[in-house]
Design a protein around this motif. Structure first.
Motif, short mmCIF file in Angstrom:
data_model
loop_
_atom_site.label_atom_id
_atom_site.label_comp_id
_atom_site.label_asym_id
_atom_site.label_seq_id
_atom_site.Cartn_x
_atom_site.Cartn_y
_atom_site.Cartn_z
N ILE A 102 15.16 13.64 15.56
CA ILE A 102 15.86 13.99 14.32
C ILE A 102 15.10 13.39 13.14
CG2 ILE A 102 18.12 14.23 15.40
CD1 ILE A 102 18.78 11.38 14.64
N ALA A 103 15.54 13.75 11.93
CA ALA A 103 14.88 13.27 10.71
C ALA A 103 15.75 12.23 10.03
CB ALA A 103 14.63 14.44 9.76
N CYS A 104 15.10 11.21 9.47
CA CYS A 104 15.82 10.15 8.76
C CYS A 104 15.09 9.80 7.47
CB CYS A 104 15.94 8.91 9.64
SG CYS A 104 16.85 7.54 8.86
N ASP A 105 15.84 9.73 6.37
CA ASP A 105 15.28 9.26 5.12
C ASP A 105 14.76 7.83 5.29
OD1 ASP A 105 18.04 7.63 3.96
OD2 ASP A 105 18.35 9.32 5.31
N GLY A 106 13.57 7.58 4.76
CA GLY A 106 12.96 6.26 4.86
C GLY A 106 12.20 6.02 6.15
N ALA A 107 12.25 6.99 7.08
CA ALA A 107 11.56 6.80 8.36
C ALA A 107 10.84 8.05 8.84
CB ALA A 107 12.56 6.34 9.44
N GLY A 108 11.28 9.22 8.40
CA GLY A 108 10.67 10.46 8.86
C GLY A 108 11.22 10.88 10.21
N THR A 109 10.36 11.35 11.09
CA THR A 109 10.79 11.80 12.42
C THR A 109 11.10 10.60 13.29
OG1 THR A 109 9.44 13.78 12.25
CG2 THR A 109 10.14 13.13 14.45
N VAL A 110 12.29 10.65 13.90
CA VAL A 110 12.79 9.54 14.71
C VAL A 110 13.22 10.06 16.07
CG1 VAL A 110 14.64 7.83 14.94
CG2 VAL A 110 13.56 8.20 12.71
N LEU A 128 16.45 17.10 5.00
CA LEU A 128 15.41 16.24 4.46
C LEU A 128 14.11 17.03 4.35
CD1 LEU A 128 14.86 13.29 3.57
CD2 LEU A 128 14.16 12.83 5.93
N VAL A 129 13.59 17.15 3.13
CA VAL A 129 12.35 17.89 2.89
C VAL A 129 11.14 16.99 3.04
CG1 VAL A 129 11.05 19.22 1.18
CG2 VAL A 129 13.54 19.51 1.36
N SER A 130 11.21 15.81 2.45
CA SER A 130 10.13 14.83 2.57
C SER A 130 10.70 13.46 2.27
CB SER A 130 8.97 15.15 1.62
OG SER A 130 9.39 15.02 0.26
N THR A 131 10.00 12.44 2.75
CA THR A 131 10.46 11.06 2.54
C THR A 131 9.26 10.13 2.59
OG1 THR A 131 12.13 9.43 3.27
CG2 THR A 131 10.89 10.60 4.99
N THR A 132 9.46 8.91 2.16
CA THR A 132 8.42 7.89 2.24
C THR A 132 8.97 6.71 3.04
OG1 THR A 132 9.15 7.09 0.06
CG2 THR A 132 7.20 8.50 0.12
N PRO A 133 8.08 5.94 3.69
CA PRO A 133 8.56 4.88 4.58
C PRO A 133 9.23 3.73 3.84
CG PRO A 133 6.15 4.85 4.43
CD PRO A 133 6.61 6.09 3.72
N PRO A 151 5.40 5.75 11.37
CA PRO A 151 5.90 4.72 10.46
C PRO A 151 5.03 4.49 9.23
CG PRO A 151 4.98 3.73 12.45
CD PRO A 151 5.06 5.21 12.69
N HIS A 152 3.75 4.86 9.30
CA HIS A 152 2.85 4.62 8.18
C HIS A 152 3.09 5.57 7.01
CE1 HIS A 152 0.99 7.72 10.61
NE2 HIS A 152 0.24 8.08 9.59
N ASP A 153 3.59 6.79 7.31
CA ASP A 153 3.79 7.74 6.22
C ASP A 153 5.13 8.49 6.28
OD1 ASP A 153 3.36 9.42 8.38
OD2 ASP A 153 1.64 10.48 7.50
N ALA A 154 5.95 8.20 7.30
CA ALA A 154 7.27 8.83 7.45
C ALA A 154 7.17 10.35 7.46
CB ALA A 154 8.22 8.36 6.35
N ALA A 155 6.13 10.87 8.10
CA ALA A 155 5.94 12.32 8.17
C ALA A 155 7.06 12.98 8.97
CB ALA A 155 4.59 12.64 8.80
N LEU A 156 7.31 14.25 8.63
CA LEU A 156 8.32 15.03 9.33
C LEU A 156 7.64 16.07 10.20
CD1 LEU A 156 10.83 15.55 6.38
CD2 LEU A 156 11.15 14.05 8.35
N SER A 157 7.77 15.94 11.50
CA SER A 157 7.24 16.93 12.44
C SER A 157 8.06 16.87 13.72
CB SER A 157 5.77 16.68 12.76
OG SER A 157 5.35 17.54 13.82
N ALA A 158 8.95 17.85 13.89
CA ALA A 158 9.78 17.88 15.08
C ALA A 158 8.94 18.02 16.35
CB ALA A 158 10.78 19.03 14.97
N GLU A 159 7.88 18.83 16.28
CA GLU A 159 7.05 19.03 17.47
C GLU A 159 6.33 17.75 17.87
OE1 GLU A 159 3.94 22.26 19.42
OE2 GLU A 159 4.65 22.54 17.36
N ASN A 160 5.81 17.01 16.89
CA ASN A 160 5.20 15.72 17.21
C ASN A 160 6.23 14.77 17.80
OD1 ASN A 160 2.71 16.54 16.31
ND2 ASN A 160 2.84 15.49 14.33
#
Length: 285
Positions: A102-110, A128-133, A151-160
């Motif tokens: 899932i996606a979380c603000d401040g963390a990205g893909t979790v 969530l469209v984009s976020t920063t760590p 964790p370094h960039d809080a990127a959003l990628s469900a497949e990753n």
């Protein structure tokens, strides 16, 4: 707070909201005018005006620290019977899935590994469209057993996220996505994944067909194409005003498991789908 802190959310009615340093700095126009679910928010959104949406987001920031270092990430509360986080939390408790991407603000893909973490992150979260760590949020997620994929960039990628879940020993992950192309790609690469389409207002016919062919559960939100395409193919519909469509036997099993483990009274009846009483979000996009 990290330098360059910015979080972009598509909130009620897909209004684009930008939050920086814990403050709402801009609110774009909503794409719909009414939604029965939004009207029941703790800070209700009824007219979808900029002021209403701003107050709603500010209330979330104050209540559980959304987009700030104070972000709460666990919860025991169910907010709706057939919400995405509620269904996935239930599925994890029942052993149908073993993790949720899932996606979380401040963390990205979790990768959430407990029902409380799924609900705490997703229960009150918008698209969530984009976020920063935010280091404090990332550390809090880890303390509760979660895995932050980037964790370094809080990127959003469900497949990753699905790939990382498998690398960490999970075998039956669920994943949420708002992208039809991503849903197709995940299904091809990981046919055993449990895929949930969320935040779909405005989805066109082509993408609705992709979602319908790839997902186990679909939230049609205010997408006319999703009602007309996914709704007609669904095996089961949960809810009436803001429904969820179970597209596969696995999806149907998750919805029925939630009903079986809930004290909420329900009515079950055979009916052509999609079923509506004219109370869905309006206008459908």
């Amino acid at each position: 707070m990290t330098q360059g802190d910015e979080h972009i959310i598509e909130a009620a009615g897909r209004a684009r909201v930008v939050v920086r340093d814990g403050r709402v700095v801009s609110v774009g126009p909503a794409r719909i005018q009414s939604c029965p679910l939004a009207a029941r928010f703790t800070e209700p959104v009824r007219t979808f005006s900029e002021d209403e949406i701003r107050r709603n987001i500010e209330a979330r920031i104050a209540a559980f620290g959304m987009c700030t270092p104070d972000r709460e990430v666990v919860s025991d509360d169910d907010y709706v019977l057939f919400g995405a986080s509620e269904l996935l939390s239930s599925a994890l408790r029942c052993g149908i899935i073993d993790a949720a991407v899932i996606a979380c603000d401040g963390a990205g893909t979790v990768i959430a590994t407990t029902p409380r973490l799924i609900q705490g992150i997703g229960g009150k979260m918008s698209g969530l469209v984009s976020t920063t760590p935010i280091p404090a949020v990332i550390e809090r997620i880890r303390e509760h057993g979660g895995i932050v994929v980037s964790p370094h960039d809080a990127a959003l990628s469900a497949e990753n996220g699905v790939s990382t879940a498998l690398e960490n020993g999970f075998h039956a992950p669920a994943v949420t996505t708002a992208s039809a192309d991503e849903a197709v790609s995940i299904r091809r690469a990981y046919p055993f994944a449990f895929i949930v389409a969320v935040h779909t207002t405005g989805t066109n016919k082509e993408d609705a067909e992709k979602f319908a062919a790839s997902c186990d559960l679909i939230f049609p939100c205010a997408s006319r194409a999703m009602y007309e395409i996914a709704g007609k193919q669904a095996l089961l519909q949960g809810g009436k005003a803001v429904p969820i469509f179970a597209m596969t036997a696995a999806g149907k099993n998750v919805v029925l498991a939630k009903i079986a483990n809930s004290d909420t009274p329900v009515v079950i009846a055979g009916h052509a789908l999609p079923y509506s009483e004219g109370k869905e979000p309006s206008p459908l996009q």
